[in-house]
Design an enzyme around this catalytic site. Structure first.
Site, PDB file in Angstrom:
ATOM      1  N   GLU A  93      93.539 -17.701  30.575  1.00  0.00           N
ATOM      2  CA  GLU A  93      94.537 -17.586  31.638  1.00  0.00           C
ATOM      3  C   GLU A  93      95.257 -18.902  31.909  1.00  0.00           C
ATOM      4  O   GLU A  93      95.845 -19.091  32.975  1.00  0.00           O
ATOM      5  CB  GLU A  93      93.861 -17.087  32.917  1.00  0.00           C
ATOM      6  CG  GLU A  93      93.241 -15.714  32.780  1.00  0.00           C
ATOM      7  CD  GLU A  93      92.529 -15.279  34.046  1.00  0.00           C
ATOM      8  OE1 GLU A  93      93.215 -14.913  35.018  1.00  0.00           O
ATOM      9  OE2 GLU A  93      91.292 -15.323  34.069  1.00  0.00           O
ATOM     10  N   SER A 143      92.717 -11.371  34.838  1.00  0.00           N
ATOM     11  CA  SER A 143      94.095 -11.007  34.484  1.00  0.00           C
ATOM     12  C   SER A 143      94.180  -9.809  33.545  1.00  0.00           C
ATOM     13  O   SER A 143      95.138  -9.667  32.794  1.00  0.00           O
ATOM     14  CB  SER A 143      94.840 -12.209  33.870  1.00  0.00           C
ATOM     15  OG  SER A 143      95.047 -13.214  34.826  1.00  0.00           O
ATOM     16  N   TYR A 189     102.277  -9.956  35.317  1.00  0.00           N
ATOM     17  CA  TYR A 189     102.986 -11.228  35.217  1.00  0.00           C
ATOM     18  C   TYR A 189     104.410 -11.180  34.670  1.00  0.00           C
ATOM     19  O   TYR A 189     105.158 -12.131  34.854  1.00  0.00           O
ATOM     20  CB  TYR A 189     102.162 -12.206  34.372  1.00  0.00           C
ATOM     21  CG  TYR A 189     100.807 -12.462  34.969  1.00  0.00           C
ATOM     22  CD1 TYR A 189     100.678 -13.068  36.216  1.00  0.00           C
ATOM     23  CD2 TYR A 189      99.646 -12.081  34.307  1.00  0.00           C
ATOM     24  CE1 TYR A 189      99.436 -13.290  36.780  1.00  0.00           C
ATOM     25  CE2 TYR A 189      98.395 -12.302  34.862  1.00  0.00           C
ATOM     26  CZ  TYR A 189      98.304 -12.909  36.105  1.00  0.00           C
ATOM     27  OH  TYR A 189      97.076 -13.122  36.657  1.00  0.00           O
ATOM     28  N   ARG A 216      90.691 -12.100  46.685  1.00  0.00           N
ATOM     29  CA  ARG A 216      91.302 -10.775  46.640  1.00  0.00           C
ATOM     30  C   ARG A 216      90.258  -9.773  46.162  1.00  0.00           C
ATOM     31  O   ARG A 216      89.460 -10.086  45.280  1.00  0.00           O
ATOM     32  CB  ARG A 216      92.487 -10.790  45.670  1.00  0.00           C
ATOM     33  CG  ARG A 216      93.577  -9.779  45.978  1.00  0.00           C
ATOM     34  CD  ARG A 216      94.648  -9.780  44.902  1.00  0.00           C
ATOM     35  NE  ARG A 216      94.165  -9.138  43.692  1.00  0.00           N
ATOM     36  CZ  ARG A 216      94.276  -9.655  42.468  1.00  0.00           C
ATOM     37  NH1 ARG A 216      94.829 -10.832  42.295  1.00  0.00           N
ATOM     38  NH2 ARG A 216      93.824  -8.989  41.425  1.00  0.00           N
ATOM     39  N   ASP A 256      90.007  -5.758  44.724  1.00  0.00           N
ATOM     40  CA  ASP A 256      90.770  -4.621  44.213  1.00  0.00           C
ATOM     41  C   ASP A 256      90.004  -3.324  44.441  1.00  0.00           C
ATOM     42  O   ASP A 256      88.792  -3.251  44.189  1.00  0.00           O
ATOM     43  CB  ASP A 256      91.058  -4.803  42.719  1.00  0.00           C
ATOM     44  CG  ASP A 256      91.914  -6.032  42.447  1.00  0.00           C
ATOM     45  OD1 ASP A 256      92.657  -6.443  43.356  1.00  0.00           O
ATOM     46  OD2 ASP A 256      91.816  -6.590  41.335  1.00  0.00           O
ATOM     47  N   GLU A 275      86.801  -4.876  41.580  1.00  0.00           N
ATOM     48  CA  GLU A 275      86.365  -6.248  41.326  1.00  0.00           C
ATOM     49  C   GLU A 275      86.862  -7.186  42.407  1.00  0.00           C
ATOM     50  O   GLU A 275      87.714  -6.829  43.228  1.00  0.00           O
ATOM     51  CB  GLU A 275      86.810  -6.740  39.950  1.00  0.00           C
ATOM     52  CG  GLU A 275      88.297  -6.750  39.703  1.00  0.00           C
ATOM     53  CD  GLU A 275      88.613  -7.152  38.263  1.00  0.00           C
ATOM     54  OE1 GLU A 275      89.076  -8.274  38.071  1.00  0.00           O
ATOM     55  OE2 GLU A 275      88.398  -6.338  37.346  1.00  0.00           O
ATOM     56  N   ASN A 325      88.294 -11.229  43.071  1.00  0.00           N
ATOM     57  CA  ASN A 325      88.955 -12.355  42.412  1.00  0.00           C
ATOM     58  C   ASN A 325      88.893 -13.540  43.355  1.00  0.00           C
ATOM     59  O   ASN A 325      89.438 -13.490  44.456  1.00  0.00           O
ATOM     60  CB  ASN A 325      90.416 -11.964  42.109  1.00  0.00           C
ATOM     61  CG  ASN A 325      91.120 -12.941  41.205  1.00  0.00           C
ATOM     62  OD1 ASN A 325      90.876 -14.143  41.266  1.00  0.00           O
ATOM     63  ND2 ASN A 325      92.013 -12.439  40.381  1.00  0.00           N
ATOM     64  N   GLY A 339      96.032 -15.264  41.438  1.00  0.00           N
ATOM     65  CA  GLY A 339      97.292 -15.864  41.027  1.00  0.00           C
ATOM     66  C   GLY A 339      98.159 -16.247  42.213  1.00  0.00           C
ATOM     67  O   GLY A 339      98.108 -15.618  43.271  1.00  0.00           O
TER      68      GLY A 339
END
Length: 307
Positions: free
Chosen positions: A21, A148, A214, A253, A255, A268, A270, A274
């Site tokens: 990443e 990602s 992205y 974060r 999800d 998951e 994070n 990003g």
């Protein structure tokens, strides 16, 4: 208490690194650096290589804003080095980072705490793929230690499963197979002890993959997310519980998928999300009333609690 830029001292913004990443991290890091500088912080960008700890010592830095995505930056490794140096840093500590990055062990923990997460299996050897099919197709195949959506694939039969498993092993020796949830995808950005407004993700791609995250202009972000207030608060509480369960802290974060029966499923966590122009945490922060510069300021401010 009012915080001044001078209280932060000299700040290193760690970005880049050597993970898959890297490019995303460079973009995120530059955005964070620019935001801090606009607020008057004495911030400096560092492309984190093997000598990163020595650079921090030689540079006389007072604290670190970690914007390293993936291995080496999001898995507890850099956090352990900073603990040894005694440098305060943004985001989760060693434990929270390591568990958040490890999709399999994160889900083991959630399952043990009776937090809802789709059925899953760690597939170490090809012979175990037969057992994985018992989860029921379709399935999602994931490298355990990548972010990602790198190396991930949705599969509909045994042949696709084997091919995806072999492909994921190019990124990670540990590969997890997870039951696919059909429904709507939400993400909850977390800042300190607050879950920000949820974002509902909508993409014509098979799932919210690397391109959708992205580069795609076809991805739609709904914030407000469209849920009624009670349901949104339910998912926010679930996200906070899931985040704290792994020992994550500071910002991050979570999800979540929600199926047709309105049952939420944790996917998951994070711990270094990003921070690019396509990123979700800044989007949720704007809905909450924080512009980008205020967001990065508040994330950095969490490091003052550790002094």
């Amino acid at each position: 208490m009012t915080i001044t830029a001078q209280q932060f001292g000299k700040v290193a913004v760690l970005m880049g690194g050597q993970s898959a990443e890297r490019e995303v991290s460079l973009n995120s890091g530059q955005a964070v650096l620019d935001g801090l500088v606009r607020r008057g912080v004495d911030a400096h960008g560092i492309d984190a290589g093997r000598d990163v700890l020595q650079q921090l010592v030689d540079g006389g830095f007072d604290r670190v804003f970690i914007v390293l995505h993936g291995r080496g930056g999001e898995d507890g490794v850099i956090q352990g080095g900073l603990e040894i140096l005694g440098l305060p840093y943004t985001g989760s500590g060693v434990q929270g980072s390591a568990l958040g990055m490890d999709k399999y062990r994160c889900k083991l923990l959630w399952s043990g705490l009776s937090l809802p997460t789709p059925g899953f299996l760690l597939v170490k050897e090809e012979a175990q793929l037969v057992a994985a099919t018992e989860l029921g197709f379709p399935l999602m195949v994931k490298p355990v230690h990548e972010g990602s959506s790198i190396g991930m694939a949705k599969v509909a039969n045994a042949d696709e499963l084997r091919a995806a498993w072999l492909g994921a092993r190019e990124y990670d020796s540990q590969v997890m197979v997870e039951r696919w949830i059909t429904g709507r995808e939400y993400t909850a950005a977390i800042l300190a002890d607050t879950a920000l407004p949820l974002i509902r993700l909508e993409t014509p791609h098979t799932f919210y993959d690397y391109a959708a995250k992205y580069s795609s202009n076809s991805t739609k972000y709904h914030c407000p997310c469209g849920l009624d207030a009670a349901k949104e608060q339910e998912l926010q509480r679930l996200a906070l519980d899931a985040f704290k369960a792994v020992g994550a802290s500071g910002w991050g974060r979570v999800d979540i998928m929600m199926d047709a029966e309105q049952q939420p499923w944790l996917i998951e966590v994070n711990t270094v999300p990003g921070m690019t122009d396509h990123s979700l945490v800044p989007m949720a922060a704007r809905q909450y009333g924080l512009d980008f510069d205020e967001l990065v300021w508040q994330i950095l401010a969490t490091t003052l609690e550790h002094v």
